[in-house]
Motif scaffolding. Sequence first.
Motif: not given
Length: 242
Positions: A172-173, A203-204, A229-233
């Motif tokens: 989602d990001k 979900g990635q 960065t927002d959303g980095v796993m």
Amino acid sequence: MDIFQAYWSHGELVANGIILLHLLGSLLTGVLLGYERSYQGRAAGMRTYGLVCMASTALTVIVAYPHLWYGGAAAGWSGSADPTRVIQGIVTGLGFLGAGVIMRESHSIRGLSTASSIWTTAAIGVTIGIGFYVAALAATALTIVAMVGLRRLEPILPHRTVTHLTVVFTRDKAPPAESIQVLARERGFEVVDWGYHLMNGAGQIEYKLALKTSGSPDTSRMVTELSATDGVMELHMTPSRI
């Protein structure tokens, strides 16, 4: 004593000198060819090409002097006594040993220089066994120069480095793939290949980029920006070098 003196006779020394010139020329030729690969950021570079070329020359040029093998003692041998059969077995066996030290770690291949140095060592051993001591000593010195000197020279010479970047975002990001490519170009990287993987179960989204740049890049700034960065796993950035 005569047999020992025969190894250092005038004819033997002349042949050793000619072999030495062949070895020196082949090493320089291999280094030049290997520099093109090293410049492009490939795994096999100057040391690997130089050592393989020189070892091949050593195993080939000694066949031109069968009358001088073992201090000239081989001149009267019958056709059944052929050391080249032993040399063929050595070269074949060394292929398996060399393959055993080559390893792939992620996007990098390691052990090519070690494998080529093992093969070169075998060629030097054959040269000693034949009795060309001067050429063997010279080949040993050239091998040390290639392994030590070229290791220090390669990073100094103009070259390119291929770096592999893998970034995993939450679905989602995840930003558009083009934005990652733009960020890489702004940091001086050339995007030579890229792809993505949508992992539905997790979900990635995973982005994979192959980046090329001149010299040895400073990747710290790009890693810092991407990790913030927002959303980095996950984030992986590895050079594809020896």
